[in-house]
Design a protein around this motif. Structure first.
Motif, PDB file in Angstrom:
ATOM      1  N   GLU A   1      43.878  34.682  43.310  1.00 29.04           N
ATOM      2  CA  GLU A   1      44.496  33.307  43.786  1.00 29.04           C
ATOM      3  C   GLU A   1      45.801  33.956  44.351  1.00 29.04           C
ATOM      4  O   GLU A   1      46.516  34.803  43.778  1.00 29.04           O
ATOM      5  N   TYR A   2      46.329  32.949  45.196  1.00 25.33           N
ATOM      6  CA  TYR A   2      47.906  33.187  45.815  1.00 25.33           C
ATOM      7  C   TYR A   2      48.749  33.770  44.987  1.00 25.33           C
ATOM      8  O   TYR A   2      49.414  34.645  44.872  1.00 25.33           O
ATOM      9  N   ASN A   3      48.929  32.854  43.744  1.00 26.79           N
ATOM     10  CA  ASN A   3      49.923  33.052  42.576  1.00 26.79           C
ATOM     11  C   ASN A   3      49.799  34.344  41.772  1.00 26.79           C
ATOM     12  O   ASN A   3      50.817  34.782  41.135  1.00 26.79           O
ATOM     13  N   GLU A   4      48.558  34.923  42.132  1.00 27.65           N
ATOM     14  CA  GLU A   4      48.319  36.190  41.356  1.00 27.65           C
ATOM     15  C   GLU A   4      48.508  37.487  42.267  1.00 27.65           C
ATOM     16  O   GLU A   4      48.372  38.587  41.905  1.00 27.65           O
ATOM     17  N   LEU A   5      48.667  36.977  43.435  1.00 23.03           N
ATOM     18  CA  LEU A   5      48.867  38.310  44.527  1.00 23.03           C
ATOM     19  C   LEU A   5      50.007  39.215  44.365  1.00 23.03           C
ATOM     20  O   LEU A   5      51.260  38.697  43.929  1.00 23.03           O
ATOM     21  N   ARG A   6      49.455  40.600  44.136  1.00 25.37           N
ATOM     22  CA  ARG A   6      50.715  41.599  43.683  1.00 25.37           C
ATOM     23  C   ARG A   6      50.420  42.736  44.584  1.00 25.37           C
ATOM     24  O   ARG A   6      49.209  43.160  44.806  1.00 25.37           O
TER      25      ARG A   6
ATOM     26  N   TRP B   1      55.469  43.037  46.073  1.00 28.21           N
ATOM     27  CA  TRP B   1      55.532  41.731  45.973  1.00 28.21           C
ATOM     28  C   TRP B   1      54.598  41.306  44.747  1.00 28.21           C
ATOM     29  O   TRP B   1      53.819  42.058  44.663  1.00 28.21           O
ATOM     30  N   ASP B   2      55.182  40.195  44.146  1.00 30.10           N
ATOM     31  CA  ASP B   2      54.557  39.651  42.809  1.00 30.10           C
ATOM     32  C   ASP B   2      54.744  38.235  43.030  1.00 30.10           C
ATOM     33  O   ASP B   2      55.756  37.610  42.632  1.00 30.10           O
ATOM     34  N   HIS B   3      53.663  37.581  43.414  1.00 25.87           N
ATOM     35  CA  HIS B   3      53.762  36.020  43.615  1.00 25.87           C
ATOM     36  C   HIS B   3      53.754  35.306  42.248  1.00 25.87           C
ATOM     37  O   HIS B   3      54.250  34.169  42.191  1.00 25.87           O
TER      38      HIS B   3
ATOM     39  N   GLY C   1      44.789  40.652  42.808  1.00 26.66           N
ATOM     40  CA  GLY C   1      45.230  39.450  42.521  1.00 26.66           C
ATOM     41  C   GLY C   1      43.988  38.818  43.689  1.00 26.66           C
ATOM     42  O   GLY C   1      43.535  39.319  44.315  1.00 26.66           O
TER      43      GLY C   1
ATOM     44  N   GLU D   1      46.872  46.980  45.915  1.00 31.90           N
ATOM     45  CA  GLU D   1      47.145  45.633  45.845  1.00 31.90           C
ATOM     46  C   GLU D   1      46.232  44.757  44.853  1.00 31.90           C
ATOM     47  O   GLU D   1      45.248  45.622  44.587  1.00 31.90           O
TER      48      GLU D   1
ATOM     49  N   LYS E   1      62.805  33.766  49.230  1.00 28.74           N
ATOM     50  CA  LYS E   1      61.448  33.941  48.472  1.00 28.74           C
ATOM     51  C   LYS E   1      60.981  35.568  48.699  1.00 28.74           C
ATOM     52  O   LYS E   1      60.713  35.827  47.440  1.00 28.74           O
TER      53      LYS E   1
END
Length: 159
Positions: A81-86, A154-156, A79, A77, A6
């Protein structure tokens, strides 16, 4: 896990890192305090030759820390929501630069942003009245440039 770990899946490419840093303007800066404790502040930054750069008061705690120990970490950083975290974390050294020319280049960008004015690119002309006020403020400041040894990103949204 198909396609690698991941960690590898969410890692940004060098071009994505450069674009992400260019598209943001706030950085969390950590230096090492006198007793070894982290000293953490948020600063507005501009990119100078692709590197995070900001001005700060010559007598600020972060400058005192960097003069003792140049170790510095920067985190940009975004974002919610979790899937927006960068994010991009840069580990390396903070270089203190007292040369007025690069300090002015970065100061014009950051100063314009802080004043709520249109933000120029590095080296673009700024309204002379605004430039005069920014230059006056910069007299008590130094330029800090992040010289990274290691970059973690990271880019979720990639998974």
């Amino acid at each position: 896990m198909a396609g690698g770990s991941k960690r590898e899946q969410i890692k940004m490419t060098p071009d994505e890192v450069a674009s992400f840093l260019a598209g943001n303007f706030k950085v969390q800066v950590a230096t090492v305090g006198k007793e070894g404790e982290p000293h953490l502040v948020t600063m507005f930054y501009a990119l100078l030759d692709g590197k995070i750069a900001f001005t700060t008061y010559k007598k600020s705690q972060k400058v005192q820390n960097l003069r003792r120990n140049p170790t510095m970490t920067c985190l940009v950083e975004d974002g919610v929501e979790y899937n927006e975290l960068r994010g991009v974390a840069l580990y390396g050294r903070g270089l203190i630069i007292e040369d007025p020319e690069p300090r002015s280049k970065v100061g014009m960008v950051v100063g314009s942003r802080m004043a709520g004015l249109p933000v120029p690119e590095i080296g673009e002309p700024v309204d002379p009245v605004v430039a005069e006020g920014i230059e006056k403020a910069l007299e008590k400041r130094v330029l800090i440039v992040m010289e990274p040894d290691r970059v973690v990103s990271w880019d979720h949204g990639k998974v």
